[in-house]
Motif scaffolding. Sequence first.
Motif, short mmCIF file in Angstrom:
data_model
loop_
_atom_site.label_atom_id
_atom_site.label_comp_id
_atom_site.label_asym_id
_atom_site.label_seq_id
_atom_site.Cartn_x
_atom_site.Cartn_y
_atom_site.Cartn_z
N THR A 111 -2.07 3.73 -124.64
CA THR A 111 -2.13 4.87 -125.56
C THR A 111 -3.49 5.56 -125.43
O THR A 111 -3.56 6.80 -125.35
N LEU A 112 -4.56 4.79 -125.38
CA LEU A 112 -5.90 5.37 -125.24
C LEU A 112 -6.07 6.05 -123.88
O LEU A 112 -6.66 7.13 -123.79
N ALA A 158 -3.74 7.41 -122.06
CA ALA A 158 -2.97 8.65 -122.07
C ALA A 158 -3.70 9.73 -122.87
O ALA A 158 -3.76 10.89 -122.46
N ARG A 159 -4.29 9.33 -124.00
CA ARG A 159 -4.99 10.28 -124.86
C ARG A 159 -6.25 10.83 -124.18
O ARG A 159 -6.52 12.03 -124.24
N HIS A 160 -7.01 9.95 -123.56
CA HIS A 160 -8.30 10.36 -122.97
C HIS A 160 -8.20 10.69 -121.48
O HIS A 160 -9.20 11.05 -120.86
N ARG A 161 -7.02 10.52 -120.92
CA ARG A 161 -6.75 10.79 -119.49
C ARG A 161 -7.61 9.95 -118.56
O ARG A 161 -7.94 10.35 -117.46
#
Length: 195
Positions: A69-70, A72-75
């Motif tokens: 999840t992190l 994906a959020r921060h790329r």
Amino acid sequence: MAEPRLEPALLTRTSRELLGERPLPSVLQRRPVAFLLGPAGVGKRTVAARLLPPMALPLDADQLRRELTLAARHRKWSEELVRAPGLLLHGLDCLHRRYGAIRLLGELVRQRAADGLLTALTQGPADTSVTLLYPELALELRATVLLRFPVGAGRRRFVRERCLARGIPPERASAAIHLADWSYAGVEGFLDRLA
């Protein structure tokens, strides 16, 4: 001179065969990514610990979901995961039709392999979808070990050794060799009831 053929590395072993004093098969020593498959309780995590450096970072399925999840959020993946000398992704399952997660995991494992860092991925309890990561890695980077429970003499030897370690006469536990759903934990439970 002809180029060497790049072939998949597929091994079938018991955990005992990989945890003994013999050196690991050379293909497991040469390839930076190991997939460990097999039923629950067969020793995937223990074998992974032998394949990885002593201070490897372990992530179970819940921890990995948070990290995904992190990422994906921060790329991008956290530096801790990217730079850990060894990384164990334990209990990977439920990856069917999760193309973004597969792509992200592939990026992480490829980057680590390019940096010469070791990664082990183990099959989760629900399915074998960890193998969906195969196409994310070149053949020469990965090896797969299918762990199985011993049969025949291997079962007898295991039961005998566990009896001797517990001070139980092996002849009292001969039925443990023929348990219907034989497993290491099943033998231990049988011996617990004898003691």
